[in-house]
Design a protein around this motif. Structure first.
Motif, short mmCIF file in Angstrom:
data_model
loop_
_atom_site.label_atom_id
_atom_site.label_comp_id
_atom_site.label_asym_id
_atom_site.label_seq_id
_atom_site.Cartn_x
_atom_site.Cartn_y
_atom_site.Cartn_z
N TYR A 73 0.82 -1.21 0.00
CA TYR A 73 0.00 0.00 0.00
C TYR A 73 0.86 1.27 0.00
CZ TYR A 73 -3.77 3.23 1.14
OH TYR A 73 -4.68 4.27 1.10
N ILE A 104 1.07 4.02 -2.91
CA ILE A 104 0.14 5.12 -3.18
C ILE A 104 0.82 6.47 -2.98
CG2 ILE A 104 -0.85 5.45 -0.86
CD1 ILE A 104 -3.61 5.63 -2.28
N SER A 153 1.65 8.20 -6.16
CA SER A 153 0.56 8.89 -6.86
C SER A 153 0.50 10.36 -6.45
CB SER A 153 -0.79 8.21 -6.59
OG SER A 153 -1.23 8.43 -5.26
N HIS A 167 -4.72 -4.29 -4.73
CA HIS A 167 -3.62 -3.34 -4.71
C HIS A 167 -2.46 -3.85 -5.55
CE1 HIS A 167 -4.97 -1.59 -0.56
NE2 HIS A 167 -5.60 -1.03 -1.58
N LEU A 221 -2.52 1.44 -7.43
CA LEU A 221 -2.13 2.40 -6.41
C LEU A 221 -1.55 3.68 -6.99
CD1 LEU A 221 -0.63 -0.13 -3.87
CD2 LEU A 221 -2.65 1.29 -3.51
N GLY A 267 -4.64 5.55 -7.88
CA GLY A 267 -4.46 6.50 -6.78
C GLY A 267 -4.40 7.94 -7.26
N TRP A 297 -6.89 10.83 -5.81
CA TRP A 297 -6.42 12.00 -5.07
C TRP A 297 -6.49 13.29 -5.86
CZ3 TRP A 297 -6.22 12.08 -0.05
CH2 TRP A 297 -6.12 10.87 0.63
N MET A 299 -9.76 1.08 -5.97
CA MET A 299 -8.84 2.15 -6.36
C MET A 299 -9.07 2.61 -7.80
SD MET A 299 -7.05 2.99 -3.75
CE MET A 299 -5.95 4.09 -4.59
#
Length: 610
Positions: A86, A89, A92, A241, A246, A250, A254, A511
């Motif tokens: 994880y 991420i 990203s 994932h 990610l 991601g 975001w 995701m």
């Protein structure tokens, strides 16, 4: 590990409560200061901090707004159960911040809007603006409820305090200082709360790592169990994932937050200069990377401590989100005051997110539905009181929605799933407007509606398939061989028929939700535009387009004369000293900035003719 949770609860002493209450009191005092002793508050001051803020508090607030208790509790739990991958991420974020700073933010800065959704009316139509606003209200209200529930769960684990008393404390302290102090109180309390978050997390994780033998011991134990995997290039979009989910997925998750989310846009526009906002984004990037890697490593430390006695299988805790609070009390319980610092950090994360949400929701309703709809002639004094009332309302709504959040399970994936299902379509409609000058209002509206229906179908279908056992999250192996002096009853499962295979789309990694929603809007929007007729690019306000389009307009087909009719109309309006064709002008709109932008565009147009 103590087998008796009551022993851990007893370690939370009056000193810890004092530390915790001190944090709440300081937050309240900041609200009192700006509400009672600061500059007289009008709407601009209450919602936009009078556009007088500097880089530091805004940067800290950007971190705190969406890196809350969800991150502090959810990330260590995620790594403990599913592995260190994880951490990817974080990469990203490296893509998100430049895109937010140079592709999306300049549009809002040129327009100087209070509501980000005012952009959708200027670019498309008021109906698109209202649809976007309604969707954001639903998204942010649900997210705030999850953020409140997470720390309440943590506090219940480490202190024995009832979850709903904790929820009440968070909601009503937040309502108090947000309603009283406005945006300045929100920004400065966010800055304080961010520092508390970092201090508490760093200390807990470093102390925990030392206790289990240092970094090497932590890594070794995680590597033995397969949790230390750093990368996975599996291209399967249903794999939860991977490198692709990610970093690429991601990014879309975001950029929804840092590119077009109302709470963040409000912060960008509360600073004194454009460069200050860009600097705040870069500082925010560093802060996010540090916090994400720290929390991810924290999950590895938790596993290293409980590698031979899994608290979930041993029945000490019931949910993965309770693992980190248990670890804190096990690690710091003998040190008076430090558990209180940790709980303060968790609460600080929740307070910052909820206060940001309350303020942004108040701005949305005031600008989009009161001023932009039912009461356009509202006075500034009345508008300020309406803003306070709206902040109060959304604080109380958050309190009520906590009972829904309680049923959503894993707080990290629940929060990101909501942002994907709802945020993806919102990102899509803004991206359609900023990057595709040919798109029209019909395409934007229909594209967003279809995308929302499609994403909710996938999201709800996924939840139903999980509840029916068609989709199972396979956690990494754990052990209870080291659980001494404990009576453990492993659950027995009666044989049940194998459920039918879930639909492939229901298995899509959460995701990918934002990317799927975004591209659905763009594809449907462009197809509808082709059928109903392209937007006349000559009539578009060039400020509504991303700088990327203006950079490359010479090489993009169909952009000849971009904005020329709009510019000519503006010239005529200037001669007549009239602004009737500009729509509802934002009270914070800076006419000097508009004139500067206009002049720059005219010069660019004249140069292109040469």
């Amino acid at each position: 590990m103590s087998s008796n949770v009551d022993i851990l609860v007893d370690r939370f002493t009056w000193i810890d409560y004092l530390v915790f209450c001190l944090m709440l009191a300081v937050s309240a005092v900041i609200g009192i200061f700006y509400g009672c002793f600061g500059k007289k508050q009008d709407t601009k001051e209450f919602l936009m901090a009078g556009k007088s803020m500097t880089t530091f508090p805004v940067a800290m607030s950007l971190i705190a707004s969406f890196m809350s208790a969800i991150t502090l509790l959810g990330t260590p739990s995620e790594v403990y159960q599913f592995g260190f991958i994880y951490w990817l991420i974080g990469f990203s974020y490296i893509l998100v911040m430049p895109a937010a700073a140079h592709l999306y933010f300049p549009v809002f800065y040129k327009l100087q809007v209070t509501s980000a959704y005012e952009y959708l009316e200027r670019r498309f139509h008021r109906a698109v603006r209202w649809l976007g606003s309604c969707v954001f209200i639903i998204q942010m209200s649900l997210y705030m409820a999850i953020v409140v529930y997470a720390p309440a769960l943590a506090l219940a684990q480490v202190t024995g305090l009832d979850v709903y008393i904790s929820v009440s404390l968070i909601c009503f302290v937040c309502i108090f200082y947000t309603t009283l102090g406005g945006m300045k109180a929100v920004l400065w309390t966010d800055a304080l709360q961010t520092l508390i978050m970092y201090a508490s997390m760093m200390f807990v994780i470093i102390k925990g790592a030392v206790d289990v033998g240092g970094f090497d011991a932590v890594w070794e134990k995680n590597a033995e169990s397969g949790r230390a995997q750093l990368i996975d290039f599996d291209p399967d979009p249903t794999t939860r994932h991977t490198f692709w989910t990610l970093i690429i997925g991601g990014y879309f998750t975001w950029i929804t937050i840092y590119g077009v989310n109302q709470a963040q846009v409000q912060r960008y526009l509360s600073v004194q200069t454009k460069q200050m906002a860009i600097n705040a984004l870069w500082i925010n990037l560093v802060g996010l990377l540090v916090l994400m890697i720290t929390c991810s490593f924290g999950g590895m430390v938790v596993y290293a401590k409980y590698f031979d006695c899994d608290p979930i299988r041993a029945g000490i805790v019931t949910k993965g989100d309770q693992l980190f609070p248990l670890f804190v009390m096990d690690t710091l319980g003998q040190w008076r005051g430090l558990p209180g610092l940790f709980v303060s950090g968790i609460f600080a994360g929740a307070l910052s997110t909820v206060s940001s949400g309350m303020n942004s929701l108040a701005a949305i309703v005031l600008e989009d539905f009161v001023k932009g709809g039912c009461y356009p002639g509202i006075s500034d004094n009345v508008a300020t009181w309406v803003s306070r009332g709206l902040s109060l309302f959304f604080g109380l709504l958050t309190f009520g929605l906590v009972f829904v959040a309680e049923q959503l399970g894993n707080v990290l994936s629940a929060a990101l799933s909501i942002f994907g299902m709802v945020g993806g379509p919102l990102l899509g409609v803004f991206t359609l407007g900023m990057f595709f000058p040919w798109a029209n209002a019909y395409g934007a509206f229909i594209g967003e509606v279809i995308s929302l229906i499609f994403m909710f179908w996938i999201g709800i279908g996924h939840q139903v398939a999980r509840s029916n056992g068609q989709i199972r999250l396979e956690a990494m192996p754990t052990s209870i061989d080291g659980c001494v002096n404990m009576t453990i009853i492993e659950p027995t499962f009666l044989p049940t028929p194998e459920p039918e295979e879930a639909l492939g789309l229901y298995r899509l990694s959460y995701m990918w939700y934002s990317a799927t929603g975004c591209f659905t809007v763009i594809i449907v929007g462009l197809l509808v535009t082709l059928v109903t007729g392209k937007q006349d690019v000559r009539a578009i306000d060039p400020r509504c387009l991303s700088p990327a389009v203006l950079w490359f307009k010479k090489w993009l087909p169909g952009l000849d004369g971009l904005g020329e009719d709009y510019i000519n109309e503006e010239e005529g309006l200037k001669e007549n000293q009239s602004s009737s064709s500009l729509g509802s002008t934002n009270p914070a709109f800076n006419s000097d900035m508009m004139e500067k932008t206009f002049n720059e565009f005219v010069q660019e147009k004249e140069c292109s003719k040469l």
